[in-house]
Design an enzyme around this catalytic site. Structure first.
Site, PDB file in Angstrom:
ATOM      1  N   GLY A 281    -111.511  26.827  35.168  1.00 12.92           N
ATOM      2  CA  GLY A 281    -110.381  26.647  34.443  1.00 12.92           C
ATOM      3  C   GLY A 281    -108.832  26.874  34.894  1.00 12.92           C
ATOM      4  N   LYS A 282    -108.104  26.222  34.741  1.00  9.82           N
ATOM      5  CA  LYS A 282    -106.989  27.177  34.844  1.00  9.82           C
ATOM      6  C   LYS A 282    -105.495  27.419  34.504  1.00  9.82           C
ATOM      7  CE  LYS A 282    -104.814  25.176  39.342  1.00  9.82           C
ATOM      8  NZ  LYS A 282    -105.214  25.729  40.235  1.00  9.82           N
TER       9      LYS A 282
END
Ligand code: NAD
Length: 437
Positions: free
Chosen positions: A112-113
């Protein structure tokens, strides 16, 4: 590479990530097209627009997002970046790198980011605090200790993580919520060794790669010359640790320019000068050079530790290092990768080289869930094991791919090998989970 070809180069980070992925797929048999599509594109992209009360009494609306790229092997994991130029494509690519990184280093996370479009240099501490808390409130249950776990990235730090934890904890009272975010201050559940983990991991990985004899004539760091681009958390710590391990740091840079000395720079002295003056430039006894000259410096190892897309079609042919260790995410474009490969320059890819940060984040998460506190020896020993294994898996796979192509190694790169390993691990879990309803 002709000038016109370099002018046409696509510097969109997700486009480059897709090129790397597609290249790796040519080495993999038997993955269904539908799974490939599922593995490259993000599972979910959440956009939020939210108001923040500014110090001057005005209200400003900010745009933030969180990309959950893939959660097949475990909860999403990845940093939150505060930057004026942050884009959805950039964050999506960085989230994809996290999916592949967690797989190749074999920790039970996905990728994720997140990002908020803002300029932290122009915001007061109070404004940053309000912005962070409101962003976390807007994300709601999109983040959580078992769903998607943020961490620091460019222009976010331990303090930001403390605000994230506190806001989430207020929203979920009565539970152990420490594992919702990593990179926290030590006093509130952070792990020993997290601050140095990325650089420490890249040192372990480089030493293991050299031990495996991948770079002819370079079996250890003893006397090896190293240039480092970027003198922040990753770059300055790498310069210090590589120097301690026997290397000579011959050139370094930050956003204001570079310095060099063939006799070797003392990384701690450079850091003290940067702290005092705001830049590495101007250090007594060192010569000043441009940022481009640092990348193209005559050295054995180049460590890009600043930004993405720094080594491109237009400058790759000028690189003199024998090995590039990618402490930054995505510093080498797909076109540059091909040029370097033809030149015989090896690249230890980001998804292996800088994975030490997420490995120690994983250790922090485990300690938080189990109410434990590990000592530094334990953190470093387990980090070394993880890094050595990731390098061994990558080199072993590279050896097999070389034999499968033309036998002389002209086909596969270390990046291909790392990505093949990652993609196969993720795809195998997709199939075993029988993920389709
Ligand atoms: P940081 O903000 O601490 O440092 C960045 C450094 O790069 C600063 O010294 C800055 O002056 C320099 N810089 C900016 N533009 C530059 C330019 N054009 N030329 C040369 N130097 C320039 O950031 P960081 O945490 O060290 O991260 C650096 C890179 O490493 C990023 O790509 C990040 O995604 C990656 N990374 C960091 C970690 C981590 O744990 N810190 C983990 C994995 C990957």
């Amino acid at each position: 590479m002709t000038k016109s070809a370099s002018q046409q180069e696509n510097l969109d980070l997700f486009a480059n990530a897709k090129c790397q992925f597609d290249r790796a797929l040519t080495w993999i048999d038997g993955i269904k097209a539908g799974i490939i599509d599922y593995l490259i594109n993000p599972k979910r992209t959440l956009h939020v627009r939210f108001p923040v009360h500014m110090d001057d009494g005005s209200i400003q609306t900010f745009h933030g997002f969180r990309v959950l790229h893939n959660r097949v092997r475990g909860p999403g994991k990845g940093g939150i970046r505060f930057h004026p130029n942050v884009t959805e494509a950039e964050v999506t690519a960085l989230a994809a790198f996290m999916t592949w990184k967690t797989a190749v280093v074999d920790i039970p996370f996905g990728g994720g980011k997140g990002g908020v479009v803002c300029n932290p240099k122009e915001l007061s501490r109070d404004e940053l605090r309000r912005l962070t808390r409101r962003f976390v409130a807007e994300l709601g249950d999109a983040i959580g200790p078992h769903t998607d776990i943020p961490a620091p990235d460019v222009y976010t730090d331990q303090q930001t993580m403390a605000w994230i934890y506190d806001t989430y904890d207020l929203m979920h009272p009565g539970k152990n919520n420490l594992a919702v975010v990593t990179g926290k201050p030590l006093e509130m559940g952070g792990s020993l060794g997290r601050g140095e983990a990325t650089a420490q991991g890249s040192l372990f990985a480089t030493q293991q790669l050299l031990k495996r004899g991948v770079i002819r004539g370079m079996e250890s760091l003893d006397g090896v010359s190293v240039a480092v681009q970027g003198y922040g958390n990753a770059g300055a710590t790498a310069a210090h640790l590589f120097h301690e391990a026997g290397a000579r740091i011959v050139a370094v840079s930050d956003s204001r320019g570079g310095i060099c000395s063939d006799d070797g720079l003392d990384p701690l002295q450079v850091l003290a000068h940067k702290r005092e003056s705001g830049s590495v430039v101007g250090l007594k006894g060192a010569s000043e050079i441009s940022n481009d000259e640092v990348l193209e410096y005559d050295c054995d190892i180049l460590i890009p530790a600043a930004l993405e897309c720094q080594i491109r079609a237009d400058n790759a042919a000028n690189i003199k290092a024998k090995l590039i260790v990618e402490d930054a995410n995505g510093p080498v474009t797909a076109m540059a990768d091909e040029i370097l490969h033809e030149m015989g320059v090896m690249v230890l890819p980001d998804i292996v080289a800088n994975s030490g940060g997420v490995v120690v984040s994983y250790f922090e998460w485990v300690q938080n869930l189990e109410y434990q506190r590990w000592n530094l020896d334990k953190v470093e020993r387990l980090l070394k094991d993880k890094m050595n294994k990731a390098v061994d898996d990558t080199v072993d796979r590279w050896t097999v791919l070389k034999e499968r192509s033309d036998g002389d190694g002209s086909g596969a790169t270390l990046r291909d090998a790392a990505l093949v390993t990652a993609i196969e691990r993720i795809a195998s879990v997709v199939v075993q989970r029988d993920i389709w309803p």
